[in-house]
Scaffold this active site. Sequence first.
Site, short mmCIF file in Angstrom:
data_model
loop_
_atom_site.label_atom_id
_atom_site.label_comp_id
_atom_site.label_asym_id
_atom_site.label_seq_id
_atom_site.Cartn_x
_atom_site.Cartn_y
_atom_site.Cartn_z
N GLU A 177 0.93 -1.31 -0.02
CA GLU A 177 -0.02 -0.03 -0.13
C GLU A 177 0.82 1.39 0.03
O GLU A 177 1.25 1.64 0.81
CB GLU A 177 -0.78 0.16 1.27
CG GLU A 177 -1.69 1.29 1.32
CD GLU A 177 -3.03 1.26 2.39
OE1 GLU A 177 -2.82 0.58 3.47
OE2 GLU A 177 -3.66 2.40 2.37
N LYS A 219 -2.63 -2.23 -3.16
CA LYS A 219 -3.49 -1.23 -2.73
C LYS A 219 -2.92 0.18 -2.75
O LYS A 219 -2.42 1.02 -1.81
CB LYS A 219 -3.60 -1.45 -0.95
CG LYS A 219 -4.68 -0.43 -0.48
CD LYS A 219 -4.96 -1.17 0.85
CE LYS A 219 -5.92 -0.32 1.83
NZ LYS A 219 -6.80 -0.72 3.00
P1 13P Z 1 -9.50 4.17 3.91
O1 13P Z 1 -10.15 3.47 2.96
O2 13P Z 1 -10.31 4.70 5.16
O3 13P Z 1 -8.44 5.12 3.37
O4 13P Z 1 -8.48 3.42 4.89
C1 13P Z 1 -7.78 2.05 3.98
C2 13P Z 1 -6.51 1.55 5.01
O5 13P Z 1 -6.67 0.56 5.20
C3 13P Z 1 -5.58 2.74 5.00
O6 13P Z 1 -4.31 2.04 5.33
#
Ligand code: 13P
Length: 337
Positions: A177, A219
């Site tokens: 991510e 992600k």
């Molecule tokens: P949000 O969808 O609230 O951005 O959170 C997703 C997430 O896991 C951020 O690390």
Amino acid sequence: MNEQVLNDTARAMVADGRGILAADESTGTIEKRFKSIGVENTEPNRRTYRDMLFTTPGFEQHTSGVILFEETLFQSALDGTPFPKLLASKGVIPGIKVDKGAKPLAGAPGETVTEGLDGLRERLAKYHEAGARFAKWRAVITIGEGIPSDTCIHTNAHALARYAALCQEAGIVPIVEPEVLMDADNTLEVCAQVTDRTLEAVFQELYLQRVLLEGMILKPNMVISGKKCPIQADRETVARETLRVLKRRVPAAVPGIAFLSGGQSDEDATAHLDIMNKLGPNPWKLTFSYGRALQAAALKAWSGSNADAGRKAHLHRAKMNGLAAQGKWEAGLEKAA
Ligand code: 13P
């Protein structure tokens, strides 16, 4: 490394019409969420809230996996069943946030690097034993005056790849991510450039560190106008630009992309995902890994005690996003509910 196991898990995480519930708020982040509804941030309250989410009847039809905070992985539901066991019994894969948060990056004012690599191999073994089959590590890239720096992008990309390689060694699918924040006043074009630079660096590091692309999930943020930008790009533009950047930077060997919501409204997050799927076919599955966009309505409806209202709100958003993951959502479905 069992490549087949990793690939099977990754594909299950992005199965048709299903996505990921990010319920891995750290103790500090859940404090902010609870404050908004006047609930005290205690261990029993966190357990009760997450119990409400995970006992929502039917949410598993739209939810392939849940990202847990470490505390939750080792907690039990109100009926005494360990949370990972409860989720697995519904066919929902338990996941675990393993990073230790974004900390100020030395030599790079205003920027952060995500920490948590020391001892990670040992922690991953413990998490696997507790039932976790995928993990999450979030890197944060901030847009501002003269930033992001290459220093920030490359240190974060390097750490993401080190984390991903360790996960795969442990039989755990890494969610990689790299989040480009949407809080600034930048245009969508700037977000596109920064996301492009970031993904280029991330995939370069994943390659150098021999991460199995077939055994990971990306992600990313969507390519979107900064929250404070006076010009807000429309939904179609967000969807098209996000796809354009992803197609340039994400190899088709990656089984799936599960977006974060990042502060978008619930309905925008759903609509953007839906349009991207309607624009397909795409080289990878496109689904959700939302935190706020799946939980905001449920949190408010629950407000500390109303479990049934919380479950109803949760199920609705899970269902809408499950449809969006197939390009089958329509705005009218929101009003009908
Ligand atoms: P949000 O969808 O609230 O951005 O959170 C997703 C997430 O896991 C951020 O690390």
